[in-house]
Scaffold this motif. Structure first.
Motif, PDB file in Angstrom:
ATOM      1  N   LYS A  65       0.831  -1.365   0.002  1.00 24.60           N
ATOM      2  CA  LYS A  65      -0.077   0.173  -0.046  1.00 24.60           C
ATOM      3  C   LYS A  65       0.900   1.264  -0.073  1.00 24.60           C
ATOM      4  O   LYS A  65       1.674   1.268   0.844  1.00 24.60           O
ATOM      5  N   CYS A  66       0.422   2.182  -0.767  1.00 24.92           N
ATOM      6  CA  CYS A  66       1.266   3.440  -0.773  1.00 24.92           C
ATOM      7  C   CYS A  66       1.216   4.001   0.562  1.00 24.92           C
ATOM      8  O   CYS A  66       0.174   4.273   1.277  1.00 24.92           O
ATOM      9  N   PRO A  67       2.507   4.542   1.015  1.00 25.82           N
ATOM     10  CA  PRO A  67       2.473   5.128   2.419  1.00 25.82           C
ATOM     11  C   PRO A  67       1.756   6.358   2.448  1.00 25.82           C
ATOM     12  O   PRO A  67       1.588   7.092   3.656  1.00 25.82           O
ATOM     13  N   ILE A  68       1.483   7.116   1.138  1.00 26.68           N
ATOM     14  CA  ILE A  68       0.981   8.256   1.439  1.00 26.68           C
ATOM     15  C   ILE A  68      -0.809   8.118   1.130  1.00 26.68           C
ATOM     16  O   ILE A  68      -1.327   8.640   2.043  1.00 26.68           O
ATOM     17  N   CYS A  69      -1.223   7.354   0.227  1.00 25.15           N
ATOM     18  CA  CYS A  69      -2.784   7.403   0.233  1.00 25.15           C
ATOM     19  C   CYS A  69      -3.050   6.059   0.706  1.00 25.15           C
ATOM     20  O   CYS A  69      -4.501   5.938   0.674  1.00 25.15           O
ATOM     21  N   ARG A  70      -2.341   5.322   1.073  1.00 24.06           N
ATOM     22  CA  ARG A  70      -2.835   3.959   1.557  1.00 24.06           C
ATOM     23  C   ARG A  70      -3.560   3.212   0.610  1.00 24.06           C
ATOM     24  O   ARG A  70      -4.177   2.173   0.914  1.00 24.06           O
ATOM     25  N   LYS A  88       4.366   0.901  -7.597  1.00 19.90           N
ATOM     26  CA  LYS A  88       4.345   2.214  -7.948  1.00 19.90           C
ATOM     27  C   LYS A  88       2.834   2.770  -7.624  1.00 19.90           C
ATOM     28  O   LYS A  88       1.887   1.983  -8.000  1.00 19.90           O
ATOM     29  N   CYS A  89       2.671   3.997  -7.084  1.00 21.56           N
ATOM     30  CA  CYS A  89       1.280   4.024  -6.476  1.00 21.56           C
ATOM     31  C   CYS A  89       0.483   4.713  -7.757  1.00 21.56           C
ATOM     32  O   CYS A  89       1.123   5.313  -8.692  1.00 21.56           O
ATOM     33  N   ARG A  90      -0.790   4.519  -7.922  1.00 25.26           N
ATOM     34  CA  ARG A  90      -1.501   4.568  -8.849  1.00 25.26           C
ATOM     35  C   ARG A  90      -1.837   5.967  -9.064  1.00 25.26           C
ATOM     36  O   ARG A  90      -2.386   6.738 -10.092  1.00 25.26           O
ATOM     37  N   ASP A  92       0.135   8.422  -8.463  1.00 22.89           N
ATOM     38  CA  ASP A  92       1.428   8.805  -8.639  1.00 22.89           C
ATOM     39  C   ASP A  92       2.225   9.414  -7.612  1.00 22.89           C
ATOM     40  O   ASP A  92       2.822  10.591  -7.749  1.00 22.89           O
ATOM     41  N   HIS A  93       2.175   8.997  -6.415  1.00 18.51           N
ATOM     42  CA  HIS A  93       2.804   9.574  -5.299  1.00 18.51           C
ATOM     43  C   HIS A  93       4.353   9.200  -5.231  1.00 18.51           C
ATOM     44  O   HIS A  93       4.996  10.007  -4.459  1.00 18.51           O
ATOM     45  N   GLY A  94       4.393   8.128  -5.766  1.00 15.87           N
ATOM     46  CA  GLY A  94       6.027   7.855  -5.880  1.00 15.87           C
ATOM     47  C   GLY A  94       6.167   6.203  -6.176  1.00 15.87           C
ATOM     48  O   GLY A  94       5.342   5.381  -6.439  1.00 15.87           O
TER      49      GLY A  94
HETATM   50 ZN    ZN Z   1      -0.358   6.970  -3.192  1.00 10.24          ZN
END
Ligand code: ZN
Ligand code: ZN
Length: 129
Positions: A65-70, A88-90, A92-94
């Motif tokens: 899971k993306c650490p920013i948007c989960r 890769k975050c969908r 585009d967080h990183g």
């Molecule tokens: Zn994200």
């Protein structure tokens, strides 16, 4: 920011004033969108890498899971033989790199070309020559 693998707080490392989130537990690395280009500090190199990225539909690796948007991240194969799979975050967080993946990707894409960045990564991943 919490590690998407261990859920522990990551530390922020700095390389040429680019912030790298790093997990001491699993040696994973999070790069915010755009930081990979900043790290490479070379548009041609970055483009070469980015061109090798291929979205993977079926990968056995556990989704992270993306650490920013989960939200669940996509698996992206990269490298000359697309043998390195990163997340890769969908949104585009990183990008998330498991232990060594960032180093292996650089090694694979830019051969044995030595660089300060590689030395730095070797150090944090405790890679011996
Ligand atoms: Zn994200
Ligand atoms: Zn971790």
């Amino acid at each position: 920011m919490k590690c998407p693998v261990c859920n522990l707080e990551m530390v922020v490392l700095e390389f040429n004033s680019v912030e790298i989130d790093y997990c001491h537990e699993c040696f994973g690395v999070w790069l915010d969108s755009g930081e990979l280009a900043l790290l490479l500090d070379n548009q041609t190199k970055y483009q070469r890498l980015a061109d090798s990225f291929a979205f993977q539909k079926k990968v056995k690796e556990t989704p992270r899971k993306c650490p920013i948007c989960r939200k669940k991240m996509d698996k992206v194969a990269c490298g000359s033989r697309q043998n390195i799979v990163i997340d890769k975050c969908r949104g585009d967080h990183g990008f998330w790199f498991d232990k060594r993946e960032l180093y292996d990707l650089l090694e694979d894409s830019f051969d044995s070309e030595s660089s300060e960045l590689k030395e730095f990564l070797k150090n944090i991943f405790k890679i011996k020559n």
